[in-house]
Design an enzyme around this catalytic site. Structure first.
Site, mmCIF file in Angstrom:
data_model
loop_
_atom_site.group_PDB
_atom_site.id
_atom_site.type_symbol
_atom_site.label_atom_id
_atom_site.label_comp_id
_atom_site.label_asym_id
_atom_site.label_seq_id
_atom_site.Cartn_x
_atom_site.Cartn_y
_atom_site.Cartn_z
ATOM 1 N N GLY A 1 115.046 80.562 95.253
ATOM 2 C CA GLY A 1 115.193 81.517 96.329
ATOM 3 C C GLY A 1 114.199 82.635 96.074
ATOM 4 C CD GLU A 2 112.190 87.734 96.456
ATOM 5 O OE1 GLU A 2 111.251 87.941 95.656
ATOM 6 O OE2 GLU A 2 113.177 88.479 96.544
ATOM 7 C CB SER A 3 113.886 86.578 91.442
ATOM 8 O OG SER A 3 112.638 87.242 91.547
ATOM 9 C CB CYS B 1 112.465 78.172 91.293
ATOM 10 S SG CYS B 1 110.933 78.794 92.035
ATOM 11 N NE ARG C 1 109.647 88.229 91.575
ATOM 12 C CZ ARG C 1 109.034 88.640 92.672
ATOM 13 N NH1 ARG C 1 107.989 89.439 92.603
ATOM 14 N NH2 ARG C 1 109.456 88.241 93.852
ATOM 15 N NE ARG D 1 106.209 82.881 97.256
ATOM 16 C CZ ARG D 1 107.065 83.849 97.578
ATOM 17 N NH1 ARG D 1 108.043 83.616 98.426
ATOM 18 N NH2 ARG D 1 106.942 85.046 97.059
ATOM 19 C CG HIS E 1 112.640 73.990 93.479
ATOM 20 N ND1 HIS E 1 113.658 74.738 94.019
ATOM 21 C CD2 HIS E 1 111.560 74.803 93.398
ATOM 22 C CE1 HIS E 1 113.208 75.955 94.270
ATOM 23 N NE2 HIS E 1 111.940 76.020 93.901
ATOM 24 C CD GLU F 1 116.452 72.293 93.751
ATOM 25 O OE1 GLU F 1 115.917 73.189 94.445
ATOM 26 O OE2 GLU F 1 116.273 72.191 92.519
#
Length: 198
Positions: free
Chosen positions: A47-49, A79, A108, A138, A177, A179
């Site tokens: 996601g976005e940390s 991630c 990041r 990313r 990732h 998953e």
């Protein structure tokens, strides 16, 4: 059967549910403390940390989760989840918080922007069989690790390549990732960690 939570504030939640169930675990979504208290281990997805850090604080989950991790609950970050488990974050925001579960410095977006996303087959220490198909979106990488951290994989399978998978005790993290796709070996490893078999 172990019960594994997926932090369900953002990210690839449904994909982790499928991968965990394929690995023999009961998967549940975690958005509040009562759900957190009912799991044997937790996946922190991509996601976005910085957003994830803020949402954890807004939902009142940051401190309870931090305590459970410190008390030894198995945790696996992918991630952005890797960033959340780091002791130090490079290129993060000043107000960004992490759980410091793994003694590592993480950068990041180290692999570049979304257009720089890619896939490669990695040899993973502790996972047998064919190389693992790792999808980088990313993605961060690990700049350095402490003495108690085991490096599981490096980008390009190079001895000096960027570190992209680590484990320290009951905490594990990957830049990529696992998953995505249909190879559940990382989730299987995490389930076995929770059971005390790995």
């Amino acid at each position: 059967m172990v019960t594994v939570g997926i932090l369900a504030l953002q990210g690839d939640v449904a994909e982790h549910v499928r991968a965990l169930e394929e690995s023999g675990a009961r998967a549940v979504l975690v958005r509040r403390q009562s759900e957190l208290d009912a799991v044997d281990g937790l996946v922190i997805p991509g996601g976005e940390s910085t957003t994830m850090s803020n949402l954890l604080l807004s939902f009142g989950l940051f401190d309870p989760l931090s305590k459970k991790i410190a008390d030894g609950m198995p945790v696996y970050g992918t991630c952005a989840g890797m960033i959340m488990l780091a002791t130090h974050i490079l290129d993060g925001r000043d107000d960004q918080r992490s759980f410091a579960a793994i003694d590592m410095v993480v950068r990041r977006n180290a692999f570049g922007r979304q257009v720089d996303s890619y896939e490669e087959d990695l040899f993973i220490d502790g996972i047998e069989g064919a190389p693992f198909p790792a999808v980088f979106l990313r993605a961060p990488w690990v700049e350095s690790v402490g003495n108690d951290v085991k490096v599981l994989a490096r980008a390009g399978n190079l001895p000096d390549g960027p570190i992209v998978a680590v484990r320290s005790g009951q905490a594990m993290a990957t830049s990529f990732h696992p998953e995505i796709g249909s190879d559940w070996r990382f989730h299987d490893l995490f389930v076995r960690m929770i059971r005390g078999e790995a």
